[in-house]
Each structure stands twice: as C-alpha cells, then as structure tokens.
Design an enzyme around this catalytic site. Structure first.
Site, PDB file in Angstrom:
ATOM      1  N   PRO A 176     -27.154 -33.151  15.824  1.00 49.49           N
ATOM      2  CA  PRO A 176     -25.727 -32.929  15.531  1.00 49.49           C
ATOM      3  C   PRO A 176     -24.883 -32.626  16.852  1.00 49.49           C
ATOM      4  O   PRO A 176     -25.124 -31.727  17.482  1.00 49.49           O
ATOM      5  CB  PRO A 176     -25.437 -31.846  14.593  1.00 49.49           C
ATOM      6  N   MET A 177     -23.900 -33.710  17.129  1.00 43.98           N
ATOM      7  CA  MET A 177     -23.192 -33.238  18.615  1.00 43.98           C
ATOM      8  C   MET A 177     -21.800 -33.529  18.250  1.00 43.98           C
ATOM      9  O   MET A 177     -21.395 -34.680  17.543  1.00 43.98           O
ATOM     10  CB  MET A 177     -23.843 -34.443  19.601  1.00 43.98           C
ATOM     11  N   CYS A 224     -24.714 -23.387  18.378  1.00 45.88           N
ATOM     12  CA  CYS A 224     -23.862 -23.848  19.218  1.00 45.88           C
ATOM     13  C   CYS A 224     -23.320 -23.036  20.217  1.00 45.88           C
ATOM     14  O   CYS A 224     -22.788 -21.874  19.967  1.00 45.88           O
ATOM     15  CB  CYS A 224     -22.506 -24.510  18.500  1.00 45.88           C
ATOM     16  N   LYS A 263     -30.552 -24.950  12.403  1.00 38.25           N
ATOM     17  CA  LYS A 263     -30.558 -25.283  14.050  1.00 38.25           C
ATOM     18  C   LYS A 263     -30.232 -24.081  14.724  1.00 38.25           C
ATOM     19  O   LYS A 263     -29.175 -23.583  14.214  1.00 38.25           O
ATOM     20  CB  LYS A 263     -29.880 -26.576  14.289  1.00 38.25           C
ATOM     21  N   HIS A 321     -33.642 -25.037  19.432  1.00 38.89           N
ATOM     22  CA  HIS A 321     -33.276 -25.608  20.845  1.00 38.89           C
ATOM     23  C   HIS A 321     -33.970 -24.578  21.833  1.00 38.89           C
ATOM     24  O   HIS A 321     -33.442 -23.461  21.752  1.00 38.89           O
ATOM     25  CB  HIS A 321     -31.683 -25.807  21.153  1.00 38.89           C
TER      26      HIS A 321
END
Length: 332
Positions: free
Chosen positions: A19-20, A103, A142, A172
């Site tokens: 997702p970006m 994020c 995430k 990540h």
C-alpha cells in the site's frame, strides 16, 4: 505449498503490492494485477477521515471485482475510531482488512498512528484485538522492525499480534527512524518466520528491486512471500519478471519503449477517469521516470512529461516518444 490467508489461496510464493499513498490507487492496481501481483492493498485510509466522511478517504474504498483478492488498509491512533472504521470498511466487502502500523511520515507517526504506535506495543495489541473482534474478515498487519535501533521488538510483537488473531504479517525491514534510508534488515524478518510459535504467513518488504534479489531473499530468509513497493512504481512488470525468474531462472525480455508508452498511456487515461484530469496529470509525474528509466538521451522527454500540466500535451509527448522509437531515434 500454497500460502493461504484463511481461505484465500495466494499460490506458492505470492508477490504482494504494498500500500503506497497516492500510488496504489485503482488505475495502478489494475496494471499490477495484469502483470502478476497476487495480493494488493489500497492506499492507507485515515480512520478519522472515513468517520468524518471526508471525500478523499471515502474514494479510497473503491475496489473492483477484477482486483480480488484485495485488502483495504486503515490507520489511526484512536481505538474506538479504528473499530468504527472497521465496520465501515467491512460493508464495502474487501477480502482482507489490513492495519497500517508502518507508515513513518511525520504527520502520521507523530500522532501515534502508523509506525508511531510502535512506541506503545500494548496499545498496538489492544487495537489489533478490537479490530479482529469487530470483523468477520481476515485481518492482516503491515509494520516495521521497531521505532528505532533500541526498540526492535518485532519478534515478540509478531507473536502477540498472532495471539489476538491476525492472519498474516508483512514486515518492512527498517525502523521508523530509518525511514527509507540504509539497507533493510531481513535477518529479523527471517527470525519471525523461523520462530516455531509463528503459524501465520510472514511477508518480507524492503529493497526488492530485481528478480535476482527476490530469488536470493526467498532462499536465504525463508519468507512466505514478498511485498513490493517502490520498485513497482512506474514498473508494474516487476511482478511477472520475478515470477518467471523464480520458475525458470531466466529473465523475461524487458518491455520495449512502445510497451512502456502503452502502459503509461493506459495508466494516465484510467487515472483521468478515476480521479479527474488535474489530479491525474499531476500524480502521474511520479511514475514517468520509472516508466522510462534506463533509456539513453531521454532527458528532454522526461522534463516535458513532468513539467506539463496539460493532458493533451502529455498525450502528444507520449505519442512522439513512440513515433521516434519506431524511427530508431530513441532506443533502449
């Protein structure tokens, strides 16, 4: 062996589109799906924005049948708001609800959302449990390794999130403090995957930008699949290129200039249809450098594409690129 999130079969070694923000919208996802992405996530959606019915947040709920399986990603710092958001999202019938705990940008993380919640693991676990209990859909997460070098608690965090019911975890390999600098640390991702307590799929994310790297990391770190973010921007072909290399050890031929223009034009036109001309022309600019990366003597065209605010001018430039490629004036 097939990787599954509940009853969603993702195949042997799934490739996920990360997702970006301002990238993973429906036009871009359509191209990634056509080019081999196995599971995709929407841009992240603000819980506060969705509850307030903010137009931008609501628009991000748009999903289409051909995208399935598709996950809608949400973020926020207030547990009750995230619970309400989960109820709203469930009504749009995605396959998965994903929680963004990764994020790193200041306006998100410094309000305790996204990677900001890595400073409060008990709250992260409590929020996750509330979301899992609110929905019948599978919930995935995430996140990052930790807030900084001194708080890389991801192995314990993975166990605790699994214990409250998440069904897959994407990690990540950087801390929040690292942002996107330095090299992603996949050793800790492998530690999670190889933890005998972990039963859910573990997907690695960070620095995968070639088929060779994907195959090497698959072998070395034993993850269930790979999530690809920045390397897919302006290059949706990467998914099929990796799949082909995993299967055969050989490279697919790279996309020709005509292929690149064709996809860039489709991306542009779908964007115009979905978000309107002004936004589409502006937001496509981040993709052009990648669509035409590695083409010699391309600077003048790149400047035209990223400085133009006129849709017809952009179309004309793309047509000119194809015409000059056919004449042999531009070559790969």
């Amino acid at each position: 062996m097939s990787v599954k999130i509940r009853n969603i079969d993702l195949g042997d070694f799934p490739l996920l589109l990360a997702p970006m923000e301002d990238v993973s919208d429906p036009p871009f996802r359509a191209l990634c799906k056509e080019n081999g992405a196995d599971l995709m996530y929407t841009e992240f959606i603000s819980s506060e924005g969705l509850i307030r019915d903010a137009a931008k947040s609501v628009q991000k709920l748009d999903i289409y049948e051909y995208e399935r399986p598709i996950g809608i990603q949400i973020f926020g710092s207030d547990i009750e708001s995230m619970r309400k958001t989960t109820e709203i999202v469930e009504r749009t019938n995605p396959d998965i609800i994903d929680i963004n705990y990764g994020c790193p940008v200041k306006k998100v993380a410094c309000k305790g959302a996204g990677a900001g919640i890595l400073q409060d693991i008990p709250k992260m676990v409590e929020m996750t449990k509330e979301i899992v209990n609110t929905t019948k859909l599978p919930v995935t997460v995430k996140t990052r390794l930790g807030w900084d070098e001194n708080t890389k608690y991801i192995t314990e965090v993975a166990e605790r999130l699994q214990d409250v019911g998440i069904e897959a975890l994407s990690v990540h390999g950087r801390t929040r403090k690292q942002m996107y600098k330095g090299e992603a640390d996949w050793d800790l991702i492998a530690e999670i995957k190889n933890n005998p307590r972990i039963r859910i799929p573990i997907f690695g994310n960070g620095d995968i930008d070639s088929p060779e790297k994907a195959v090497a990391y698959k072998a070395k770190y034993n993850v269930d699949g790979i999530m690809i973010g920045r390397a897919s921007i302006g290059y949706p072909w990467i998914f099929n290129e990796i799949k082909h290399f995993v299967k055969t050890g050989e490279h697919l031929p790279p996309p020709s200039i005509a292929d690149r223009v064709h996809i860039a034009k489709r991306h542009l036109e779908m964007s115009v249809e979905w978000k309107g001309e002004i936004l589409a022309v502006n937001e496509m600019k981040r993709h052009y450098s990648n669509y035409f990366k590695g083409i010699p003597h391309f600077k003048d065209y790149r400047i035209k594409l990223v400085t133009s605010f006129d849709l017809n001018e952009v179309r004309d430039t793309l047509d000119e690129i194809v015409w000059n490629a056919e004449k042999g004036l531009i070559t790969l």
